[in-house]
Design an enzyme around this catalytic site. Structure first.
Site, PDB file in Angstrom:
ATOM      1  N   CYS A  17       1.348  -1.358  -0.101  1.00  0.00           N
ATOM      2  CA  CYS A  17      -0.395  -0.193  -0.425  1.00  0.00           C
ATOM      3  C   CYS A  17       0.992   0.894  -0.305  1.00  0.00           C
ATOM      4  O   CYS A  17       2.701   1.086   0.222  1.00  0.00           O
ATOM      5  CB  CYS A  17      -0.804   0.098   1.354  1.00  0.00           C
ATOM      6  N   CYS A  93      -4.118  -1.111  -2.115  1.00  0.00           N
ATOM      7  CA  CYS A  93      -4.323   0.090  -2.440  1.00  0.00           C
ATOM      8  C   CYS A  93      -4.107   0.778  -4.043  1.00  0.00           C
ATOM      9  O   CYS A  93      -3.393   0.684  -4.642  1.00  0.00           O
ATOM     10  CB  CYS A  93      -4.055   1.460  -1.437  1.00  0.00           C
ATOM     11  N   CYS A 101       6.494   0.036  -9.615  1.00  0.00           N
ATOM     12  CA  CYS A 101       6.918  -0.497  -8.241  1.00  0.00           C
ATOM     13  C   CYS A 101       8.118  -1.294  -8.697  1.00  0.00           C
ATOM     14  O   CYS A 101       8.613  -1.744  -9.943  1.00  0.00           O
ATOM     15  CB  CYS A 101       6.089  -2.297  -7.836  1.00  0.00           C
TER      16      CYS A 101
END
Length: 180
Positions: A17, A93, A101
């Site tokens: 998240c 989220c 990422c």
């Protein structure tokens, strides 16, 4: 993949998240308890708040879920060379799902399980508690479905489809982004 035990293969699962203070922390605790030794659960954030939301801890304790050792941390810890290799990475989220990422060693299976941020709710304390409890329920339902999957017997494509289907269950945020 990860370790093995007398129960079989143990899968490493990372919940991501943005702030790592509510949803991802809850998910880590739920899987740690409900994974029955088949999973090692972790959580992290792209921009960790540095502390766990107090209502997250209150909610987990009230439902008899572990809180020891839970802390807000950066996802960079899990992209380091000495980090555990993840088998699964789930964003919980929309903010984290939309961010770039790190490259996860081992090419884990990924999916987006977006749920509204309970920490963003503004209102009376009793209503905040209800929002955190609802978030817990949504996450527990997803994790229960995930833990019940016959992971070893599913091919990659089928497993990916099932992980994405879990992410579309009750409580999913309206803006869905599947993370392949």
């Amino acid at each position: 993949m990860s370790d093995t035990t007398p129960l079989g293969h143990v899968y490493n699962v990372l919940f991501l998240c943005t702030g790592n203070s509510a949803r991802s922390i809850m998910a880590e605790s739920i899987l740690a308890k409900d994974g029955h030794g088949r999973f090692r659960a972790f959580s992290a954030g792209s921009q960790p708040r540095g502390e766990v939301n107090p209502l997250t801890l209150t909610t987990l304790r009230s439902l008899d879920y572990p809180t020891e050792g839970l802390h807000s941390k950066s996802w960079g810890e899990f992209a380091a060379a000495d980090a555990p290799v993840m088998d699964f990475v789930f964003t919980v989220c929309d903010g984290a799902a939309g961010e770039t990422c790190p490259v996860w060693p081992g090419q884990p299976m990924t999916a987006h399980w977006g749920i509204e941020d309970p920490a963003a709710f503004v209102g009376p304390e009793i209503e905040k508690e209800a929002v955190f409890a609802r978030t817990f329920r949504y996450l527990k339902n997803r994790i229960t479905a995930f833990a019940a999957l016959p992971i070893r017997s599913l091919d990659t494509m089928t497993l990916g489809a099932k992980l994405n289907e879990i992410g579309r269950s009750e409580g999913a945020t309206p803006l869905r982004r599947d993370v392949a």
